[in-house]
Design a protein around this motif. Structure first.
Motif, PDB file in Angstrom:
ATOM      1  N   ASN A  16      19.455  36.229 -11.045  1.00 28.95           N
ATOM      2  CA  ASN A  16      19.909  37.000  -9.689  1.00 28.95           C
ATOM      3  C   ASN A  16      18.614  37.464  -8.831  1.00 28.95           C
ATOM      4  O   ASN A  16      18.885  38.476  -8.134  1.00 28.95           O
ATOM      5  CB  ASN A  16      20.658  38.260 -10.216  1.00 28.95           C
ATOM      6  CG  ASN A  16      22.263  38.117 -10.085  1.00 28.95           C
ATOM      7  OD1 ASN A  16      22.513  36.971 -10.276  1.00 28.95           O
ATOM      8  ND2 ASN A  16      22.812  39.204 -10.236  1.00 28.95           N
ATOM      9  N   ILE A  17      17.190  36.869  -9.103  1.00 30.28           N
ATOM     10  CA  ILE A  17      16.439  37.230  -8.269  1.00 30.28           C
ATOM     11  C   ILE A  17      16.667  36.717  -6.928  1.00 30.28           C
ATOM     12  O   ILE A  17      17.030  35.521  -6.679  1.00 30.28           O
ATOM     13  CB  ILE A  17      15.081  36.498  -9.028  1.00 30.28           C
ATOM     14  CG1 ILE A  17      14.691  37.256 -10.058  1.00 30.28           C
ATOM     15  CG2 ILE A  17      14.025  36.757  -7.676  1.00 30.28           C
ATOM     16  CD1 ILE A  17      13.369  36.701 -10.538  1.00 30.28           C
ATOM     17  N   PRO A  18      16.679  37.557  -5.851  1.00 30.29           N
ATOM     18  CA  PRO A  18      17.348  37.186  -4.430  1.00 30.29           C
ATOM     19  C   PRO A  18      16.574  35.933  -3.967  1.00 30.29           C
ATOM     20  O   PRO A  18      15.016  36.052  -4.223  1.00 30.29           O
ATOM     21  CB  PRO A  18      17.036  38.281  -3.543  1.00 30.29           C
ATOM     22  CG  PRO A  18      16.311  39.077  -4.336  1.00 30.29           C
ATOM     23  CD  PRO A  18      16.172  38.945  -5.701  1.00 30.29           C
ATOM     24  N   ILE A  19      17.034  34.941  -3.066  1.00 30.94           N
ATOM     25  CA  ILE A  19      16.304  33.748  -2.722  1.00 30.94           C
ATOM     26  C   ILE A  19      16.467  33.477  -1.200  1.00 30.94           C
ATOM     27  O   ILE A  19      15.676  32.972  -0.728  1.00 30.94           O
ATOM     28  CB  ILE A  19      16.715  32.474  -3.552  1.00 30.94           C
ATOM     29  CG1 ILE A  19      15.934  31.200  -3.118  1.00 30.94           C
ATOM     30  CG2 ILE A  19      18.259  32.194  -3.370  1.00 30.94           C
ATOM     31  CD1 ILE A  19      14.515  31.469  -3.764  1.00 30.94           C
ATOM     32  N   ARG A  20      17.493  34.339  -0.473  1.00 31.04           N
ATOM     33  CA  ARG A  20      17.756  33.970   0.845  1.00 31.04           C
ATOM     34  C   ARG A  20      16.568  34.521   1.596  1.00 31.04           C
ATOM     35  O   ARG A  20      16.344  34.079   2.607  1.00 31.04           O
ATOM     36  CB  ARG A  20      19.061  34.569   1.244  1.00 31.04           C
ATOM     37  CG  ARG A  20      20.342  33.804   0.497  1.00 31.04           C
ATOM     38  CD  ARG A  20      21.667  34.214   1.093  1.00 31.04           C
ATOM     39  NE  ARG A  20      22.689  33.259   0.553  1.00 31.04           N
ATOM     40  CZ  ARG A  20      23.753  33.625   1.132  1.00 31.04           C
ATOM     41  NH1 ARG A  20      24.286  34.297   1.913  1.00 31.04           N
ATOM     42  NH2 ARG A  20      24.897  32.617   0.562  1.00 31.04           N
ATOM     43  N   GLN A  21      16.163  35.681   1.448  1.00 26.23           N
ATOM     44  CA  GLN A  21      15.228  36.419   2.319  1.00 26.23           C
ATOM     45  C   GLN A  21      13.933  36.234   1.751  1.00 26.23           C
ATOM     46  O   GLN A  21      13.574  35.955   0.357  1.00 26.23           O
ATOM     47  CB  GLN A  21      15.367  38.096   2.375  1.00 26.23           C
ATOM     48  CG  GLN A  21      16.376  38.179   3.539  1.00 26.23           C
ATOM     49  CD  GLN A  21      17.943  38.276   2.988  1.00 26.23           C
ATOM     50  OE1 GLN A  21      18.357  38.511   2.017  1.00 26.23           O
ATOM     51  NE2 GLN A  21      18.820  37.456   4.069  1.00 26.23           N
ATOM     52  N   GLU A  22      12.699  36.268   2.572  1.00 31.05           N
ATOM     53  CA  GLU A  22      11.422  36.074   2.096  1.00 31.05           C
ATOM     54  C   GLU A  22      11.045  37.094   1.002  1.00 31.05           C
ATOM     55  O   GLU A  22      10.164  36.793   0.272  1.00 31.05           O
ATOM     56  CB  GLU A  22      10.453  36.025   3.468  1.00 31.05           C
ATOM     57  CG  GLU A  22       8.829  35.832   3.097  1.00 31.05           C
ATOM     58  CD  GLU A  22       8.863  34.354   2.504  1.00 31.05           C
ATOM     59  OE1 GLU A  22       7.785  34.147   1.687  1.00 31.05           O
ATOM     60  OE2 GLU A  22       9.512  33.235   2.729  1.00 31.05           O
ATOM     61  N   LEU A  23      11.498  38.485   1.386  1.00 29.35           N
ATOM     62  CA  LEU A  23      10.995  39.379   0.519  1.00 29.35           C
ATOM     63  C   LEU A  23      11.333  39.040  -1.092  1.00 29.35           C
ATOM     64  O   LEU A  23      10.805  39.170  -1.978  1.00 29.35           O
ATOM     65  CB  LEU A  23      11.662  40.864   0.642  1.00 29.35           C
ATOM     66  CG  LEU A  23      11.193  41.922   0.020  1.00 29.35           C
ATOM     67  CD1 LEU A  23       9.828  42.096  -0.178  1.00 29.35           C
ATOM     68  CD2 LEU A  23      12.182  43.386   0.191  1.00 29.35           C
ATOM     69  N   GLY A  24      12.840  38.388  -1.343  1.00 30.06           N
ATOM     70  CA  GLY A  24      13.266  38.110  -2.390  1.00 30.06           C
ATOM     71  C   GLY A  24      12.345  36.886  -3.070  1.00 30.06           C
ATOM     72  O   GLY A  24      12.097  37.109  -4.253  1.00 30.06           O
ATOM     73  N   ARG A  25      12.295  36.056  -2.178  1.00 29.78           N
ATOM     74  CA  ARG A  25      11.573  34.808  -2.508  1.00 29.78           C
ATOM     75  C   ARG A  25      10.034  35.111  -3.291  1.00 29.78           C
ATOM     76  O   ARG A  25       9.427  34.761  -3.983  1.00 29.78           O
ATOM     77  CB  ARG A  25      11.206  33.765  -1.477  1.00 29.78           C
ATOM     78  CG  ARG A  25      12.825  32.829  -1.217  1.00 29.78           C
ATOM     79  CD  ARG A  25      12.420  31.774  -0.415  1.00 29.78           C
ATOM     80  NE  ARG A  25      12.062  32.033   0.849  1.00 29.78           N
ATOM     81  CZ  ARG A  25      12.865  32.398   2.070  1.00 29.78           C
ATOM     82  NH1 ARG A  25      14.291  32.242   1.725  1.00 29.78           N
ATOM     83  NH2 ARG A  25      12.516  32.529   3.167  1.00 29.78           N
ATOM     84  N   THR A  26       9.423  36.208  -2.416  1.00 25.37           N
ATOM     85  CA  THR A  26       8.052  36.765  -2.808  1.00 25.37           C
ATOM     86  C   THR A  26       8.040  37.187  -4.168  1.00 25.37           C
ATOM     87  O   THR A  26       6.934  36.838  -4.855  1.00 25.37           O
ATOM     88  CB  THR A  26       7.511  37.749  -1.780  1.00 25.37           C
ATOM     89  OG1 THR A  26       7.498  37.233  -0.486  1.00 25.37           O
ATOM     90  CG2 THR A  26       6.323  38.191  -2.164  1.00 25.37           C
ATOM     91  N   LEU A  27       9.043  37.647  -4.779  1.00 32.21           N
ATOM     92  CA  LEU A  27       9.181  38.040  -6.093  1.00 32.21           C
ATOM     93  C   LEU A  27       8.718  36.936  -7.160  1.00 32.21           C
ATOM     94  O   LEU A  27       8.265  37.009  -8.201  1.00 32.21           O
ATOM     95  CB  LEU A  27      10.533  38.625  -6.713  1.00 32.21           C
ATOM     96  CG  LEU A  27      11.024  40.084  -6.121  1.00 32.21           C
ATOM     97  CD1 LEU A  27      12.389  40.086  -6.290  1.00 32.21           C
ATOM     98  CD2 LEU A  27      10.187  41.007  -6.646  1.00 32.21           C
ATOM     99  N   ARG A  28       8.855  35.742  -6.695  1.00 31.67           N
ATOM    100  CA  ARG A  28       8.807  34.525  -7.584  1.00 31.67           C
ATOM    101  C   ARG A  28       7.174  34.319  -7.839  1.00 31.67           C
ATOM    102  O   ARG A  28       6.834  33.557  -8.653  1.00 31.67           O
ATOM    103  CB  ARG A  28       9.394  33.265  -6.905  1.00 31.67           C
ATOM    104  CG  ARG A  28      10.947  33.267  -7.235  1.00 31.67           C
ATOM    105  CD  ARG A  28      11.261  32.107  -6.659  1.00 31.67           C
ATOM    106  NE  ARG A  28      12.928  32.056  -6.950  1.00 31.67           N
ATOM    107  CZ  ARG A  28      13.623  31.103  -7.099  1.00 31.67           C
ATOM    108  NH1 ARG A  28      13.106  29.722  -7.152  1.00 31.67           N
ATOM    109  NH2 ARG A  28      14.894  30.891  -7.356  1.00 31.67           N
TER     110      ARG A  28
END
Length: 267
Positions: A16-28
């Motif tokens: 459930n790590i968000p992927i649609r927005q850049e902020l969520g992708r940055t978590l990766r």
């Protein structure tokens, strides 16, 4: 496992790590290879659920589009909106993408209108136009509902059954949920089956050829592998090859892979 058959995990919930927005992708970026001598390989299926839908429904238009390598969302926009393929705008493609996935998830006109922030009537027209252009998809979805009502379960491409008790509920809203599950479960469940087969094939192939390269994570339609730097390129070839040969469909499975120091870089 989730009800669809997809793998799930907690603490942390990596699925459930968000992927649609850049902020969520940055978590990766927080997920890194073990040391400087290792990298992460990320490989994910390209539009696997739409490919599964094309296979299960036998819709000639979808099958031929995938065989040609067309941009499926752009093609849907062209067919549903009546716009020449080379004149489809990014906004029209985005709407068509929502329609494509809305069909997979049994989304109603109301649900699609909320998703696209358009009127319910306009959303219903999109769905109706889609089904008029893809009659085999409509027949398939109707048959899945009828079959589930009769049997009480849905079935994936590999024969895995999912009981759907909601399909026979007295309450209308619950019954509607059951119908959506009956349409979606064979598609999402089949995609889950395919990537689990892929995981086994990838694991066995890496163990045989590159024992120091490890399969470490599966998230939705994506596999994450950690590899020593010097064997990463060859390991990536194995991962994508095994993913693409996990299951024989009427359309080719396609896996895209990247190498990076973090999960963010390898996606």
């Amino acid at each position: 496992f989730a009800a669809t058959g997809r793998i799930s995990c907690t603490e942390p919930n990596l699925q459930n790590i968000p992927i649609r927005q850049e902020l969520g992708r940055t978590l990766r970026k927080a997920f890194v290879a073990d040391d400087e001598d290792h990298v992460l390989i990320g490989a994910d299926y390209s539009q696997i659920e739409l490919r599964v839908l094309a296979h299960l429904s036998g819709d000639e238009e979808l099958i031929e589009a995938f065989k040609r390598g067309d941009d499926i969302h752009k093609l849907t926009a062209s067919r549903v909106l009546g716009v020449p393929f080379d004149q489809v705008t990014p906004q029209e493609r985005s709407r068509a993408k929502a329609v494509n996935f809305g069909v997979i998830y049994g989304m109603s006109g109301f649900g699609l209108s909320e998703e696209l922030q358009i009127s319910r009537k306009e959303a219903e027209n999109y769905i109706n136009d889609y089904f008029s252009k893809h009659r085999k998809v409509k027949e398939y979805m109707d048959n899945q509902i009828a079959s589930c009502k009769e049997k009480g379960y849905s079935e994936t491409i590999l024969g895995r059954k999912r009981p759907i008790h909601e399909i026979s509920a007295v309450a209308y809203m619950v019954r509607q949920l059951g119908e959506r599950l009956a349409m979606n479960s064979p598609i999402q469940g089949s995609a889950a089956d395919i990537i689990k087969v892929a995981m086994i094939k990838v694991y066995n192939s890496l163990k045989k050829n590159f024992p120091d390269t490890k399969l470490i994570l599966q998230v939705h339609d994506e596999l994450i592998v950690e590899a020593p730097l010097e064997e990463a390129e060859k390991a990536l070839q194995i991962v994508t090859r095994e993913m693409e040969n996990a299951c024989k469909l009427k359309v080719r499975l396609v896996a895209d892979g990247k190498i990076g120091k973090t999960w963010y870089d390898s996606h």
